[in-house]
Structure formats: structure tokens, C-alpha cells
Design a protein around this motif. Structure first.
Motif, PDB file in Angstrom:
ATOM      1  N   ALA A 296       8.644  41.005 -36.485  1.00 43.11           N
ATOM      2  CA  ALA A 296       7.450  40.529 -37.188  1.00 43.11           C
ATOM      3  C   ALA A 296       7.378  41.145 -38.579  1.00 43.11           C
ATOM      4  N   PHE A 297       7.013  40.343 -39.567  1.00 43.09           N
ATOM      5  CA  PHE A 297       6.834  40.853 -40.921  1.00 43.09           C
ATOM      6  C   PHE A 297       5.633  41.788 -40.973  1.00 43.09           C
ATOM      7  N   PHE A 298       4.649  41.464 -40.233  1.00 40.58           N
ATOM      8  CA  PHE A 298       3.410  42.238 -40.246  1.00 40.58           C
ATOM      9  C   PHE A 298       3.267  42.982 -38.926  1.00 40.58           C
ATOM     10  N   SER A 299       4.314  43.766 -38.578  1.00 42.89           N
ATOM     11  CA  SER A 299       4.361  44.417 -37.270  1.00 42.89           C
ATOM     12  C   SER A 299       3.238  45.427 -37.078  1.00 42.89           C
ATOM     13  N   SER A 300       2.771  46.054 -38.136  1.00 38.91           N
ATOM     14  CA  SER A 300       1.676  47.018 -37.960  1.00 38.91           C
ATOM     15  C   SER A 300       0.410  46.313 -37.494  1.00 38.91           C
ATOM     16  N   LEU A 301       0.194  45.085 -37.979  1.00 36.78           N
ATOM     17  CA  LEU A 301      -0.958  44.311 -37.504  1.00 36.78           C
ATOM     18  C   LEU A 301      -0.784  43.936 -36.033  1.00 36.78           C
ATOM     19  N   LEU A 302       0.453  43.553 -35.655  1.00 38.25           N
ATOM     20  CA  LEU A 302       0.698  43.190 -34.258  1.00 38.25           C
ATOM     21  C   LEU A 302       0.561  44.403 -33.348  1.00 38.25           C
ATOM     22  N   LYS A 303       1.069  45.533 -33.783  1.00 33.03           N
ATOM     23  CA  LYS A 303       0.950  46.739 -32.960  1.00 33.03           C
ATOM     24  C   LYS A 303      -0.509  47.136 -32.786  1.00 33.03           C
ATOM     25  N   ALA A 304      -1.298  46.953 -33.823  1.00 38.81           N
ATOM     26  CA  ALA A 304      -2.726  47.249 -33.712  1.00 38.81           C
ATOM     27  C   ALA A 304      -3.407  46.299 -32.733  1.00 38.81           C
ATOM     28  N   ALA A 305      -2.855  45.083 -32.605  1.00 41.17           N
ATOM     29  CA  ALA A 305      -3.417  44.108 -31.670  1.00 41.17           C
ATOM     30  C   ALA A 305      -2.830  44.249 -30.270  1.00 41.17           C
ATOM     31  N   GLY A 306      -1.885  45.188 -30.075  1.00 42.40           N
ATOM     32  CA  GLY A 306      -1.346  45.441 -28.753  1.00 42.40           C
ATOM     33  C   GLY A 306       0.024  44.832 -28.482  1.00 42.40           C
ATOM     34  N   PHE A 307       0.681  44.250 -29.490  1.00 42.15           N
ATOM     35  CA  PHE A 307       2.006  43.664 -29.301  1.00 42.15           C
ATOM     36  C   PHE A 307       3.070  44.683 -29.665  1.00 42.15           C
ATOM     37  N   SER A 308       4.335  44.376 -29.298  1.00 42.52           N
ATOM     38  CA  SER A 308       5.421  45.325 -29.515  1.00 42.52           C
ATOM     39  C   SER A 308       5.990  45.290 -30.923  1.00 42.52           C
ATOM     40  N   GLY A 309       5.686  44.286 -31.700  1.00 41.56           N
ATOM     41  CA  GLY A 309       6.236  44.194 -33.043  1.00 41.56           C
ATOM     42  C   GLY A 309       7.333  43.159 -33.160  1.00 41.56           C
ATOM     43  N   ASN A 310       7.782  42.573 -32.044  1.00 37.40           N
ATOM     44  CA  ASN A 310       8.760  41.493 -32.046  1.00 37.40           C
ATOM     45  C   ASN A 310       8.125  40.245 -31.447  1.00 37.40           C
ATOM     46  N   ILE A 311       8.560  39.103 -31.936  1.00 28.50           N
ATOM     47  CA  ILE A 311       8.054  37.828 -31.444  1.00 28.50           C
ATOM     48  C   ILE A 311       9.234  37.070 -30.853  1.00 28.50           C
ATOM     49  N   LEU A 312       9.154  36.700 -29.582  1.00 27.96           N
ATOM     50  CA  LEU A 312      10.240  35.966 -28.937  1.00 27.96           C
ATOM     51  C   LEU A 312      10.083  34.475 -29.205  1.00 27.96           C
ATOM     52  N   ILE A 313      11.106  33.895 -29.784  1.00 27.80           N
ATOM     53  CA  ILE A 313      11.156  32.456 -30.029  1.00 27.80           C
ATOM     54  C   ILE A 313      12.200  31.914 -29.067  1.00 27.80           C
ATOM     55  N   MET A 314      11.789  30.985 -28.208  1.00 29.59           N
ATOM     56  CA  MET A 314      12.683  30.534 -27.145  1.00 29.59           C
ATOM     57  C   MET A 314      12.530  29.043 -26.900  1.00 29.59           C
ATOM     58  N   THR A 315      13.630  28.403 -26.541  1.00 28.96           N
ATOM     59  CA  THR A 315      13.603  26.995 -26.168  1.00 28.96           C
ATOM     60  C   THR A 315      14.372  26.822 -24.864  1.00 28.96           C
ATOM     61  N   THR A 316      13.939  25.885 -24.054  1.00 24.19           N
ATOM     62  CA  THR A 316      14.581  25.598 -22.776  1.00 24.19           C
ATOM     63  C   THR A 316      14.796  24.092 -22.663  1.00 24.19           C
ATOM     64  N   LEU A 317      15.994  23.700 -22.278  1.00 27.91           N
ATOM     65  CA  LEU A 317      16.344  22.291 -22.100  1.00 27.91           C
ATOM     66  C   LEU A 317      16.901  22.075 -20.705  1.00 27.91           C
ATOM     67  N   ALA A 318      16.516  21.006 -20.069  1.00 31.01           N
ATOM     68  CA  ALA A 318      17.057  20.646 -18.762  1.00 31.01           C
ATOM     69  C   ALA A 318      17.569  19.198 -18.881  1.00 31.01           C
ATOM     70  N   PHE A 319      18.787  18.971 -18.391  1.00 30.84           N
ATOM     71  CA  PHE A 319      19.381  17.645 -18.478  1.00 30.84           C
ATOM     72  C   PHE A 319      20.502  17.527 -17.451  1.00 30.84           C
ATOM     73  N   GLN A 320      20.990  16.321 -17.317  1.00 34.96           N
ATOM     74  CA  GLN A 320      22.114  16.067 -16.419  1.00 34.96           C
ATOM     75  C   GLN A 320      23.309  15.632 -17.243  1.00 34.96           C
ATOM     76  N   ASN A 321      24.474  16.212 -16.946  1.00 39.09           N
ATOM     77  CA  ASN A 321      25.688  15.835 -17.660  1.00 39.09           C
ATOM     78  C   ASN A 321      26.006  14.373 -17.424  1.00 39.09           C
ATOM     79  N   GLU A 322      26.613  13.758 -18.428  1.00 37.11           N
ATOM     80  CA  GLU A 322      27.041  12.365 -18.298  1.00 37.11           C
ATOM     81  C   GLU A 322      28.278  12.301 -17.400  1.00 37.11           C
TER      82      GLU A 322
END
Length: 163
Positions: free
Chosen positions: A135-161
Motif C-alpha cells: 500500500a502507498f499509504f500503509s501508515s493509514l492502513l495500519k492505523a485502520a488495522g490492516f497489515s499494509g499489503n493489499i491482496l489483488i486476486m482473480t479466480t477463473l473456472a472453466f472446462q478445457n476444450e
């Protein structure tokens, strides 16, 4: 009596009021502005990672993916928004979607396990890609109770051709 007249004049005197109001409201405005900036960057990175994972998953769907080609395809699409070396992924295959399980997030803010199993023709697939954004503003996040990192995640489910 004369002192009361002085008090009345001081009450009507508004010089410096704008400076005091600015001093009281500017920190709140700056925190909101920083939060908007952080959310905007996260949404940009989420979109880049999601599009990269979708495009790279096409290689798996058609049976032409190896771990190296998959990673190269994700990195090509996600950069420059996300540093390639920081992207983690997990690719699972199974005979049914019920057999697939979503990987949990570790305490460090990344996928708890990673791997690559491209499956075969007609396999059900689950692709997860993640980036732990400092996080760019990690001190603000830590003050709000977060660890200072933000997890960005995507999940895809599909069937192979069929190939």
C-alpha cells in the motif's frame, strides 16, 4: 460596560476564520483523497490481472500451455501495471468442478500454495492469480488495522476444450 462592547466586536470579527476551517478540514480531505487514489490503483491492477489471467487461460483451454508459456502470457498482459516477479498463481485440474478447491490466502497475503496442472481434454480447471500490493499509504492502513499489503486476486473456472 465598556468591556462588553469589546466582546461584541470580537464576536463579529471573522478574520482568520478561513484559516482555522482549512486547518480543521484539510486532514480529512487529504485522507479521503489518499483513499480514493489507493482504491483507484487497486481497481486498475485488478482489471489488469483479471484480463491477463483470462487471456493466458485460453492457452490452457486449447491444450497449448506449459507453465512457462502461461506465466509469460500473464506477465505480458499484466505489465506494466503489476511487476511480473510478484504474481503468484495456482492452476488445478480435475474431472469435476466439485473436486476443485479454492486455495486459501496465507498470513503473508499471498496464495498459500502454488502449482500448475494444465489437465487434459475436457478437464475442469480452476485458475487463481494473485498479487500482494504494498500500500502507498500503509501508515493509514495500519492505523485502520490492516497489515499494509493489499491482496489483488482473480479466480477463473472453466472446462478445457476437446483437443
Amino acid at each position: 460596560m465598556r468591556s462588553f462592547g469589546h466582546v461584541r466586536r470580537c464576536r463579529r470579527d471573522e478574520s482568520g476564520a478561513a484559516a482555522i476551517e482549512f486547518a480543521l478540514l484539510s486532514p480529512i480531505f487529504l485522507v479521503i483523497l489518499c483513499a480514493w487514489t489507493e482504491v483507484g490503483l487497486c481497481l486498475l491492477m485488478e482489471s489488469a490481472l483479471d484480463n491477463a489471467a483470462r487471456d493466458a487461460s485460453r492457452l490452457i483451454r486449447t491444450g497449448t500451455a506449459t507453465e512457462a508459456t502461461f506465466k509469460a502470457a500473464v506477465c505480458a498482459k499484466a505489465s506494466p501495471a503489476i511487476p511480473c516477479a510478484s504474481i503468484t498463481y495456482n492452476v488445478q485440474s480435475a474431472s469435476s468442478f466439485a473436486s476443485l478447491s479454492v486455495i486459501a490466502v496465507s498470513s503473508t497475503g499471498t496464495l498459500s500454495s502454488t502449482g500448475f496442472a494444465a489437465g487434459s481434454s475436457g478437464s475442469d480447471m480452476l485458475v487463481q492469480a494473485a498479487y500482494s500490493k504494498p500500500a502507498f499509504f500503509s501508515s493509514l492502513l495500519k492505523a485502520a488495522g490492516f497489515s499494509g499489503n493489499i491482496l489483488i486476486m482473480t479466480t477463473l473456472a472453466f472446462q478445457n476444450e476437446s483437443y
